[in-house]
Write an enzyme that holds these catalytic residues in place. Structure first.
Site, PDB file in Angstrom:
ATOM      1  CE1 TYR A  25     -12.895  -6.431  18.396  1.00  0.00           C
ATOM      2  CE2 TYR A  25     -12.589  -8.290  16.899  1.00  0.00           C
ATOM      3  CZ  TYR A  25     -13.407  -7.526  17.716  1.00  0.00           C
ATOM      4  OH  TYR A  25     -14.727  -7.846  17.840  1.00  0.00           O
TER       5      TYR A  25
ATOM      6  CD  GLU B 254      -8.403   0.336   3.877  1.00  0.00           C
ATOM      7  OE1 GLU B 254      -7.606   0.296   2.911  1.00  0.00           O
ATOM      8  OE2 GLU B 254      -8.253  -0.338   4.916  1.00  0.00           O
TER       9      GLU B 254
ATOM     10  CD  GLU C  16      -2.689  -1.499   2.423  1.00  0.00           C
ATOM     11  OE1 GLU C  16      -2.839  -0.555   3.211  1.00  0.00           O
ATOM     12  OE2 GLU C  16      -3.182  -2.629   2.603  1.00  0.00           O
TER      13      GLU C  16
END
Length: 292
Positions: A243, A262, A65
């Site tokens: 989590y 995102e 990413e």
């Protein structure tokens, strides 16, 4: 001509080059080293502004990413240009906000993605095994020890530990304990020291913004994420079955606003050719995070 270099080979060397060019070009951009990666790469923070509102952005928690790194640096550059040219909004933001940016949380992982296992040094066998002996590392998210840095924070970490990979892997392995990795620990320590009012962690992909955690987020988070949606089109998502992420821990411990943004839609890594399309949506989210 911009100070930073936009390239699809955006590794940690390119980042260091661009950060120091920015700090030379704009003397109000201060650069700090907040820690070091497993392989000794500096984890660099940029600080801009003089205000009381403390806002933090970070990118490239996940290796594939990496496009979030040049996106954040480009936003910083355009913000700095606005300040230099005396634009009203940028001047007001500079006076009201103290901005912290860590553009690349996971430099070793990004370098592995870009250059392959030769850069892994003592971890070469580990990364090849964790990558299931694939030739390239296009699916790699973890750090150089095969730990997912956004699965490392003390926010029900034990849930992820139980259900995620039990050994180093190209993604999702939460490590042997929370904050076992120097990169996640550096971000944790920076956040504790800085007492940010609002944090935005930029990932890819999905064009959604996760904004809640176990209903511990403050009431204004819903209206703020609505403002982000209005300027970007990104869809707010209150909560998912996940989590131990950075924004989860931040919301849990500080009861303040944390957002996982995102960027883009498709499959990671996002194509470099889509950079400008993402910038048009990321920049207004970033500016709004300082403005509100």
């Amino acid at each position: 001509m911009g100070a930073i270099t936009l390239t699809k080979l955006y590794d940690s060397e390119q980042l260091k080059h661009d950060i120091y060019k920015l700090s030379e070009h704009y003397d109000f951009i201060k650069v700090h080293t907040i820690g070091y990666s497993v392989l000794g790469e500096p984890l660099l923070e940029l600080k801009i502004g003089e205000g009381d509102k403390r806002v933090h952005w970070n990118g490239a928690f996940h290796a594939n990413e990496w496009i979030t790194t040049p996106l954040l640096l480009k936003v910083v550059e355009e913000y700095a240009e606005g300040i230099i040219h005396g634009r009203q909004l940028e001047k007001e933001l500079f006076s009201s906000t103290r901005l912290s940016v860590v553009p690349m949380v996971n430099p070793d992982g990004v370098n592995l993605f870009m250059h392959g296992s030769e850069i892994a040094k003592a971890y070469k066998d580990l990364v090849n095994k964790a990558n299931h002996n694939h030739v390239n590392f296009t699916s790699w998210k973890a750090n150089i020890r095969g730990v997912d840095l956004n699965n490392q924070f003390p926010a029900h970490w034990e849930v992820e530990k139980q259900r995620k990979p039990q050994d180093p892997n190209f993604r999702d392995y939460p490590g042997e304990k929370p904050l076992s990795e120097p990169e996640s620990k550096a971000i944790y320590d920076l956040t504790q020291k800085s007492s940010f009012h609002r944090v935005l962690a930029f990932h890819s992909q999905g064009e959604v913004i996760y904004w809640g955690y176990q209903n511990k987020e403050p009431s204004q988070a819903k209206s703020i994420v609505g403002a982000f949606q209005a300027v970007s089109g990104y869809e707010p998502v209150h909560t998912i079955d996940s989590y131990a992420g950075y924004k989860d821990w931040f919301i849990q411990d500080y009861k303040r606003e944390g957002y996982t943004v995102e960027v883009g839609k498709g499959i990671n890594p996002l194509p470099w050719s889509t950079f400008n399309d993402h910038l048009k949506k990321v920049k207004p989210i970033c500016f709004k995070s300082m403005e509100m």
